[in-house]
Design an enzyme around this catalytic site. Structure first.
Site, PDB file in Angstrom:
ATOM      1  N   GLY A  37      14.818   6.431  90.887  1.00  0.00           N
ATOM      2  CA  GLY A  37      15.479   7.556  90.253  1.00  0.00           C
ATOM      3  C   GLY A  37      16.801   7.980  90.841  1.00  0.00           C
ATOM      4  O   GLY A  37      17.415   8.909  90.338  1.00  0.00           O
ATOM      5  N   LEU A  38      17.271   7.317  91.891  1.00  0.00           N
ATOM      6  CA  LEU A  38      18.493   7.758  92.568  1.00  0.00           C
ATOM      7  C   LEU A  38      19.594   6.709  92.496  1.00  0.00           C
ATOM      8  O   LEU A  38      20.602   6.814  93.188  1.00  0.00           O
ATOM      9  CB  LEU A  38      18.195   8.094  94.029  1.00  0.00           C
ATOM     10  CG  LEU A  38      17.100   9.150  94.227  1.00  0.00           C
ATOM     11  CD1 LEU A  38      16.816   9.331  95.709  1.00  0.00           C
ATOM     12  CD2 LEU A  38      17.495  10.480  93.595  1.00  0.00           C
ATOM     13  N   SER A  39      19.408   5.696  91.662  1.00  0.00           N
ATOM     14  CA  SER A  39      20.397   4.645  91.456  1.00  0.00           C
ATOM     15  C   SER A  39      20.674   3.856  92.724  1.00  0.00           C
ATOM     16  O   SER A  39      21.824   3.606  93.079  1.00  0.00           O
ATOM     17  CB  SER A  39      21.693   5.221  90.868  1.00  0.00           C
ATOM     18  OG  SER A  39      21.443   5.733  89.591  1.00  0.00           O
ATOM     19  N   SER A  40      19.617   3.462  93.401  1.00  0.00           N
ATOM     20  CA  SER A  40      19.779   2.600  94.569  1.00  0.00           C
ATOM     21  C   SER A  40      20.421   1.270  94.178  1.00  0.00           C
ATOM     22  O   SER A  40      21.160   0.680  94.963  1.00  0.00           O
ATOM     23  CB  SER A  40      18.432   2.367  95.251  1.00  0.00           C
ATOM     24  OG  SER A  40      17.484   1.855  94.330  1.00  0.00           O
ATOM     25  N   SER A  41      20.149   0.801  92.952  1.00  0.00           N
ATOM     26  CA  SER A  41      20.752  -0.460  92.508  1.00  0.00           C
ATOM     27  C   SER A  41      22.265  -0.332  92.410  1.00  0.00           C
ATOM     28  O   SER A  41      23.008  -1.247  92.794  1.00  0.00           O
ATOM     29  CB  SER A  41      20.164  -0.897  91.169  1.00  0.00           C
ATOM     30  OG  SER A  41      20.387   0.076  90.170  1.00  0.00           O
ATOM     31  N   ALA A  42      22.757   0.801  91.890  1.00  0.00           N
ATOM     32  CA  ALA A  42      24.202   1.014  91.803  1.00  0.00           C
ATOM     33  C   ALA A  42      24.817   1.137  93.190  1.00  0.00           C
ATOM     34  O   ALA A  42      25.922   0.645  93.439  1.00  0.00           O
ATOM     35  CB  ALA A  42      24.500   2.258  90.973  1.00  0.00           C
ATOM     36  N   ALA A  43      24.106   1.803  94.112  1.00  0.00           N
ATOM     37  CA  ALA A  43      24.607   1.922  95.481  1.00  0.00           C
ATOM     38  C   ALA A  43      24.727   0.542  96.126  1.00  0.00           C
ATOM     39  O   ALA A  43      25.713   0.236  96.802  1.00  0.00           O
ATOM     40  CB  ALA A  43      23.686   2.822  96.301  1.00  0.00           C
ATOM     41  N   ASP A  84      26.029   5.727  86.819  1.00  0.00           N
ATOM     42  CA  ASP A  84      25.560   5.493  88.184  1.00  0.00           C
ATOM     43  C   ASP A  84      26.696   5.004  89.078  1.00  0.00           C
ATOM     44  O   ASP A  84      26.918   5.536  90.172  1.00  0.00           O
ATOM     45  CB  ASP A  84      24.430   4.468  88.187  1.00  0.00           C
ATOM     46  CG  ASP A  84      23.217   4.921  87.396  1.00  0.00           C
ATOM     47  OD1 ASP A  84      23.140   6.118  87.059  1.00  0.00           O
ATOM     48  OD2 ASP A  84      22.350   4.077  87.113  1.00  0.00           O
TER      49      ASP A  84
END
Length: 396
Positions: free
Chosen positions: A121-127, A169
């Site tokens: 839910g925190l956009s770890s993939s985008a990070a 994101d």
């Protein structure tokens, strides 16, 4: 970074030139589920995310390890990227695949990454994507702009990984500033960074509460892409009723259709498509109202709109899970929470909230007690964090 340095030394040996980078997670208080339809969104990056420690390799070889996930990811940027392998390295491969569309890459990277929160839910993939695009840019001297970092990370996630999202994101991860709200038009790419209180800037009256349900989720295994298709279908239906020009389906967005057509045809549309469109138009309206409240310094109105966003996400966009829905209702009855909603796509994962920093202890105790009464099976995985808005991805 000390633990990363130790692991780097153990895996790869001593290196005289190491680069350190931090790529933050993000939340979207208003603008949920509309970026893939070119809607209006808001966002914060915050002071938890993914740390990178890496060096350049002249051979082009990539060797990346994670303290969060298993496996040493290896491939070479001088060769065509291999097909997806179904692990976290697909995001690294996707970043290189996207950059190879426009650049001949010579140098690879060798390093370690570490995430500071549970996934969901925190956009770890985008990070991860934005940070790795910056790492490849750094060692190859590509000179990418912030907008290009967003674009290449987005291309990687959509066209390589296979998640049909928008640019929310990536934009939050790259553009945000610690004391401002990001307001972004995902159709034009225009954005503003707005201090709380507008021209009469005031200190932020809240911190960010992150409530992990204890249930993990993966967007490529949920109904995320189905929801995107339903929104596009709603736009197509309304244009067809008008006997108007239809774009190719993949190029169709609800932003193409004036809200007056939705008011005209909503009762004629199948219910599921009408609901998706209703969420889009009402959410874009909430974003506009929320930005006005933010500029006035009205955190109560802003927070109420965040709660209303979650109501629409549940009833119109029809995402969520029993656990997230329960968390949302608990948050609504918790003293000291201005507003909150599902985070990310809203399929399992986490809820986020704007919280009064003087009431963090009572919030933690109340939410934990009420949630674990309902779901005692998550007592070992349910977690609460309190964080501050932060700047976007950068070297340290």
């Amino acid at each position: 970074m000390s633990d990363l340095s130790q692991v780097y030394g153990t895996l790869f040996g001593k290196c005289d030139t190491l680069y350190r980078l931090f790529s933050p997670y993000r939340i979207c208080p208003l603008g949920a589920h509309v970026d893939h339809q070119h809607g209006l969104v808001t966002g914060f990056a915050f002071d938890s995310g993914i740390e990178f420690l890496f060096s350049a390799t002249d051979s082009g070889k990539v060797e990346m390890a994670s303290l969060t996930f298993e496996g040493l990811m290896t491939f070479n940027v001088q060769r065509p990227v291999d097909e997806k392998q179904g692990n976290w390295g697909d995001y690294l491969r996707g970043a290189v695949w996207a950059l190879q569309l426009d650049f001949h890459l010579e140098k690879g990277v060798r390093g370690i990454v570490k995430g500071s929160m549970p996934i969901g839910g925190l956009s770890s993939s985008a990070a991860l994507l934005c940070g790795f695009v910056m790492a490849i840019d750094k060692v190859n001297g590509l000179g990418l702009t912030r907008q290009q970092i967003i674009d290449y990370a987005s291309i990687a996630e959509r066209r390589y990984v296979g998640l049909n999202n928008g640019i929310l994101d990536q934009a939050c991860v790259v553009l945000c500033e610690s004391d401002k709200l990001l307001f972004l038009d995902t159709e034009t790419g225009r954005h503003r960074l707005i201090p709380f209180g507008g021209d009469n800037q005031r200190p932020l009256p809240f911190r960010l509460g992150i409530f992990f349900s204890g249930v993990t989720r993966k967007l490529t295994g949920t109904d995320y892409n189905l929801r995107v298709a339903e929104c596009k279908t709603a736009a197509w239906i309304m244009q067809a009723y008008e006997d108007g020009h239809l774009k190719e389906f993949q190029d169709t967005r609800l932003r193409d259709v004036d809200e007056s057509l939705f008011e005209k045809y909503s009762d004629m549309m199948p219910s599921r498509f009408a609901k998706r469109a209703r969420h889009f138009y009402s959410e874009c309206s909430r974003v506009r109202q929320g930005v006005e409240a933010w500029e006035r310094g009205d955190i109560d109105t802003f927070g109420r709109l965040v709660f209303e966003s979650c109501e629409s996400s549940t009833n119109n966009y029809e995402c969520g899970s029993p656990e997230l829905t329960s968390l949302y209702h608990i948050m609504r009855s918790t003293d000291g929470i201005y507003g909150g909603r599902f985070s990310g796509a809203g399929f399992k994962g986490a809820c986020i909230a704007l919280v009064d920093p003087t009431k963090e202890n009572s919030i933690r105790n109340y939410v934990s007690e009420k949630y674990l009464e309902l779901y005692p099976q998550y007592k070992d995985s349910f977690e609460i964090f309190f964080c501050n808005p932060a700047d976007g991805v950068d070297f340290r």
